[in-house]
Write an enzyme that holds these catalytic residues in place. Structure first.
Site, PDB file in Angstrom:
ATOM      1  N   LYS A 105      51.271 -82.541 -13.210  1.00  0.00           N
ATOM      2  CA  LYS A 105      52.031 -82.797 -11.979  1.00  0.00           C
ATOM      3  C   LYS A 105      53.528 -82.747 -12.255  1.00  0.00           C
ATOM      4  O   LYS A 105      54.299 -82.150 -11.488  1.00  0.00           O
ATOM      5  CB  LYS A 105      51.626 -84.158 -11.387  1.00  0.00           C
ATOM      6  CG  LYS A 105      50.247 -84.109 -10.736  1.00  0.00           C
ATOM      7  CD  LYS A 105      49.669 -85.474 -10.412  1.00  0.00           C
ATOM      8  CE  LYS A 105      48.238 -85.318  -9.889  1.00  0.00           C
ATOM      9  NZ  LYS A 105      47.544 -86.582  -9.678  1.00  0.00           N
ATOM     10  N   ASP A 114      50.143 -89.002  -1.428  1.00  0.00           N
ATOM     11  CA  ASP A 114      48.694 -88.846  -1.612  1.00  0.00           C
ATOM     12  C   ASP A 114      47.948 -89.054  -0.293  1.00  0.00           C
ATOM     13  O   ASP A 114      46.745 -88.792  -0.219  1.00  0.00           O
ATOM     14  CB  ASP A 114      48.172 -89.853  -2.649  1.00  0.00           C
ATOM     15  CG  ASP A 114      47.871 -89.188  -3.984  1.00  0.00           C
ATOM     16  OD1 ASP A 114      47.619 -87.967  -3.988  1.00  0.00           O
ATOM     17  OD2 ASP A 114      47.877 -89.892  -5.002  1.00  0.00           O
ATOM     18  N   GLN A 144      48.892 -92.794  -9.969  1.00  0.00           N
ATOM     19  CA  GLN A 144      47.715 -92.113 -10.523  1.00  0.00           C
ATOM     20  C   GLN A 144      46.521 -93.076 -10.587  1.00  0.00           C
ATOM     21  O   GLN A 144      46.639 -94.178 -11.124  1.00  0.00           O
ATOM     22  CB  GLN A 144      48.052 -91.578 -11.934  1.00  0.00           C
ATOM     23  CG  GLN A 144      46.954 -90.774 -12.575  1.00  0.00           C
ATOM     24  CD  GLN A 144      46.650 -89.471 -11.832  1.00  0.00           C
ATOM     25  OE1 GLN A 144      47.551 -88.742 -11.453  1.00  0.00           O
ATOM     26  NE2 GLN A 144      45.379 -89.183 -11.624  1.00  0.00           N
TER      27      GLN A 144
END
Ligand code: NAD
Length: 297
Positions: free
Chosen positions: A51, A118, A95
């Site tokens: 990422k 997200d 994460q």
């Protein structure tokens, strides 16, 4: 192998990333993405590294926060509050999975909805289900792009989503509904799952069981998007396979994503796209909520 049938997720992701890079350069902005990793899960370390690399390639400034596994929930919440208030940070990615002592839902809800790249905050989840323009989860968004690339208009198609997780299955179903598909969701308690799946024009597999879905689940000519990532031992070697038995499905489907090289790269590409979207929305905040789209009719 009929390569025309195999959907190239790497190439599709490269196109998304190129567009993001182009838009960032044309707008003369530098969006900021904060990536938080708690603990030392090896798979998560690889995801975070990828990422950060993609962010740098597209012109997004990434800030990495690698915290020890014993980080307390209060410290994590304090970091999120600091990042929420930082105008240089447009997107915050936490994460998953988190260590067991941290309440995942509690900390995800602490991320400002406008920075929730997200799309896991309940305000964004609710907005998606109401058909409002909100930040949507990266993996299902990437699957939608692959479907549009392959089929064009999805209106009226019957889509079967296998799996009902908050991260993949449920937002996937909501996005397909928004694109005017008829949607069936199958899960661990579904009966006659293979029979129901055989009615689908579009199959999205998000279960986490290696090669569970073979040709007997598929209608000839359907499009198969395999979200599953499963590590298996094969002839003494460790490798990744999807939830779909690729070799069995290939002759039946009109198009299918491979694993790896299908949905995976799209997830990261849509994280970058969401970060740019978040930066643009923060630059021009909306004063009024969006009207629901006609998909609710
Ligand atoms: P999850 O474990 O949270 O959910 C799995 C779902 O599968 C559940 O809703 C369950 O009801 C359903 N299920 C279980 N057994 C079933 C059965 N026999 N028949 C029908 N449904 C069944 O998993 P998740 O987070 O949604 O992830 C699913 C898979 O996708 C995993 O392999 C994961 O690694 C992968 N994944 C890939 C990406 C990517 O970028 N490609 C992103 C997220 C998840």
């Amino acid at each position: 192998m009929n390569s025309l049938k195999v959907i190239d997720g790497k190439a599709a992701a490269a196109r998304v990333l190129l567009q993001v890079k182009h838009d960032i350069a044309a707008l003369g902005i530098q969006p900021g993405l904060a990536v938080i990793l708690v603990g030392d899960d090896p798979a998560s370390q690889v995801y975070v590294r990828n990422k950060v690399l993609r962010a740098e390639e597209t012109g997004i400034r990434s800030l990495e926060y690698r915290l020890p596994a014993d980080t307390g929930q209060a410290s994590l919440l304090a970091l999120i509050a600091r990042l929420n208030a930082d105008a240089q940070v447009n997107g915050i990615l936490l994460q998953l999975p988190l260590p067991a002592h941290i309440d995942e839902n509690r900390v995800l809800q602490a991320i400002a909805p406008g920075k929730d790249v997200d799309g896991f905050h309940s305000e964004n989840v609710g907005g998606l289900s109401q058909g409002r323009e909100v930040l949507t989860p990266c993996t299902p968004s990437g699957c939608m792009q692959l479907l549009h690339d392959t089929l064009g208009d999805l209106s009226g198609r019957h889509a079967v989503v296998i799996g009902r997780s908050n991260i993949v299955g449920k937002p996937m179903a909501a996005l397909l509904l928004q694109a005017h598909c008829s949607v069936t969701v199958l899960h661990s308690r579904s009966q006659n799952a293979a029979q129901l799946c055989r009615q689908a024009d579009i199959v999205i597999a998000a279960v986490g069981r290696p090669r569970m879905i073979d040709a007997s689940w598929l209608k000839p000519g359907c499009v198969v998007i395999d979200v599953g990532i499963n590590r298996i031992e094969d002839q003494g070697r460790s490798r990744l396979v999807g939830d779909v038995d690729f070799d069995s499905a290939l002759p039946v489907a009109s198009a299918i994503t491979p694993v790896p090289g299908g949905v995976g790269p799209m997830t990261i590409a849509f994280l970058m796209k969401n970060t740019l979207t978040a930066a643009l929305q923060q630059a021009t905040p909306r004063s009024l909520p969006e009207a629901p789209c006609p998909s609710t009719c």
